[in-house]
Design a protein around this motif. Sequence first.
Motif, PDB file in Angstrom:
ATOM      1  N   LYS A  23       0.605  -1.218  -0.331  1.00 49.75           N
ATOM      2  CA  LYS A  23      -0.434  -0.243   0.024  1.00 49.75           C
ATOM      3  C   LYS A  23       1.170   1.214  -0.183  1.00 49.75           C
ATOM      4  O   LYS A  23       0.004   2.054  -0.487  1.00 49.75           O
ATOM      5  N   THR A  24       2.325   1.497   0.566  1.00 52.76           N
ATOM      6  CA  THR A  24       2.636   2.880   0.825  1.00 52.76           C
ATOM      7  C   THR A  24       3.868   2.504  -0.416  1.00 52.76           C
ATOM      8  O   THR A  24       4.401   1.485  -0.754  1.00 52.76           O
ATOM      9  N   ASP A  25       4.588   3.874  -1.040  1.00 52.90           N
ATOM     10  CA  ASP A  25       5.460   4.038  -1.889  1.00 52.90           C
ATOM     11  C   ASP A  25       6.727   3.152  -1.775  1.00 52.90           C
ATOM     12  O   ASP A  25       7.516   2.368  -1.802  1.00 52.90           O
ATOM     13  N   GLY A  45       6.594   0.366   0.305  1.00 47.59           N
ATOM     14  CA  GLY A  45       6.688  -1.105   0.298  1.00 47.59           C
ATOM     15  C   GLY A  45       6.372  -1.535  -1.258  1.00 47.59           C
ATOM     16  O   GLY A  45       6.203  -2.287  -1.847  1.00 47.59           O
ATOM     17  N   GLN A  46       6.150  -0.476  -1.941  1.00 49.38           N
ATOM     18  CA  GLN A  46       6.298  -0.845  -3.283  1.00 49.38           C
ATOM     19  C   GLN A  46       7.385  -0.604  -4.597  1.00 49.38           C
ATOM     20  O   GLN A  46       7.719  -1.804  -4.652  1.00 49.38           O
TER      21      GLN A  46
END
Length: 69
Positions: A13-15, A17-18
């Motif tokens: 979901k987070t930048d 994490g991506q």
Amino acid sequence: MFARVGFGDITAKTDFGQAVVTIQLILDLVLIGAVARLLVTAARTALHRPDQQAAEPCQIHGDSRCRCR
């Protein structure tokens, strides 16, 4: 652990994490390529290993040291 691109039911979901998943995907592809190259190199080395008993040249490469058949 290999990251995979699936149906999207579990996603970062987070930048951050991506970014981690993207880096992991790239490194996994590099790892798979390196292992594949290692296996192919080992197979080629085994096929082209000189045999002390046979002295006829390889039918594919014309080299008397090559024993691939």
